[in-house]
Enzyme design. Sequence first.
Site, PDB file in Angstrom:
ATOM      1  N   GLY A 188     -15.093  -7.608   3.702  1.00 40.74           N
ATOM      2  CA  GLY A 188     -14.139  -8.332   4.532  1.00 40.74           C
ATOM      3  C   GLY A 188     -13.539  -9.574   3.884  1.00 40.74           C
ATOM      4  CG  ASP A 214      -3.560   4.594   1.021  1.00 40.27           C
ATOM      5  OD1 ASP A 214      -3.874   3.759   1.887  1.00 40.27           O
ATOM      6  OD2 ASP A 214      -4.392   5.199   0.335  1.00 40.27           O
ATOM      7  CG  MET A 265     -12.864   1.349   2.998  1.00 43.37           C
ATOM      8  SD  MET A 265     -11.369   1.239   1.998  1.00 43.37           S
ATOM      9  CE  MET A 265     -11.768   2.423   0.726  1.00 43.37           C
ATOM     10  CG  HIS A 282      -3.376   1.312  -1.234  1.00 40.42           C
ATOM     11  ND1 HIS A 282      -4.485   2.068  -0.918  1.00 40.42           N
ATOM     12  CD2 HIS A 282      -2.921   1.779  -2.420  1.00 40.42           C
ATOM     13  CE1 HIS A 282      -4.676   2.970  -1.868  1.00 40.42           C
ATOM     14  NE2 HIS A 282      -3.744   2.818  -2.804  1.00 40.42           N
ATOM     15  CB  THR A 325       3.917   5.784   8.269  1.00 45.87           C
ATOM     16  OG1 THR A 325       3.549   6.028   6.909  1.00 45.87           O
ATOM     17  CG2 THR A 325       4.995   4.716   8.329  1.00 45.87           C
TER      18      THR A 325
HETATM   19  C1  GRF Z   1      -9.394  -4.356  -1.026  1.00 50.54           C
HETATM   20  O1  GRF Z   1      -9.200  -4.176  -2.395  1.00 50.54           O
HETATM   21  C2  GRF Z   1      -8.313  -3.674  -0.240  1.00 50.54           C
HETATM   22  O2  GRF Z   1      -7.094  -3.666  -0.893  1.00 50.54           O
HETATM   23  C3  GRF Z   1      -8.828  -2.268  -0.130  1.00 50.54           C
HETATM   24  O3  GRF Z   1     -10.211  -2.377  -0.021  1.00 50.54           O
HETATM   25  C4  GRF Z   1     -10.644  -3.627  -0.542  1.00 50.54           C
HETATM   26  C5  GRF Z   1     -11.296  -4.323   0.613  1.00 50.54           C
HETATM   27  O4  GRF Z   1     -11.878  -5.518   0.261  1.00 50.54           O
HETATM   28  N1  GRF Z   1      -8.183  -1.592   0.959  1.00 50.54           N
HETATM   29  P1  GRF Z   1     -12.363  -6.530   1.389  1.00 50.54           P
HETATM   30  O5  GRF Z   1     -13.261  -5.759   2.337  1.00 50.54           O
HETATM   31  O6  GRF Z   1     -11.161  -7.091   2.061  1.00 50.54           O
HETATM   32  O7  GRF Z   1     -13.142  -7.559   0.631  1.00 50.54           O
END
Ligand code: GRF
Length: 212
Positions: free
Chosen positions: A12, A145, A90, A109, A141
């Site tokens: 996070g 990604d 994720m 992303h 959307t």
């Molecule tokens: C980041 O690199 C973000 O772009 C990707 O996952 C990673 C998450 O990192 N979707 P965090 O949980 O915000 O530290």
Amino acid sequence: MKTIVMLISGRGSNMQAIATALAAERWPARIAAVISHRPHAGGLDWAREQGLHTVVIDHTGFANREAFDAALAAEIDRYDPDLVVLAGFMRILTEGFVRHFEGRLMNIHPSLLPAFAGLHTHQRALDAGCKVAGATVHFVTPTLDHGPVVIQAAVPVLPGDDEARLAARVLACEHVMYPRAVRWFLADELRLEPEGRVRHQHGEPQWLWAAP
Ligand code: GRF
């Protein structure tokens, strides 16, 4: 006062960057909830320490993706958010979920979309011999990604880079540009034009370049 709901899966750090900017810059906004589908997401501890309201909806307790997404949408709707921020969330979202929040659902992303949608973006950029890499904040959307680009950050790929080094360089940019994108949205400074292009109303640069 605008309302944000954040969705996280892991450490996070992007959530932290946004919450920290919100407090430091005194945005007229509040984070109503931080929601995770993983009970042990590291970011939940930080959110609790900040006094933010946290919610866990464990996806393993649901029969299928539709059922989980319906429960997640119902929880988010309780806060009636202006913006739902995916901050390292994720999970693949169902079309129904995305349509429900369309126009107020933002993601980050770690690649220069439309290159390298999906996972392992930094290793794939290294394998492809890319000379620049980066990250993208976009409206979500139903295609994974994909979606109107709000801001992008580019960083150089340096000799000797491995996945971890490149990821760290990109992440530092993410922490600058994601709060910026969220602030723009909440201040109603973004316009979605035909063809799915996002323009900043006052012409703020929608890019970031991290010089070596
Ligand atoms: C980041 O690199 C973000 O772009 C990707 O996952 C990673 C998450 O990192 N979707 P965090 O949980 O915000 O530290």
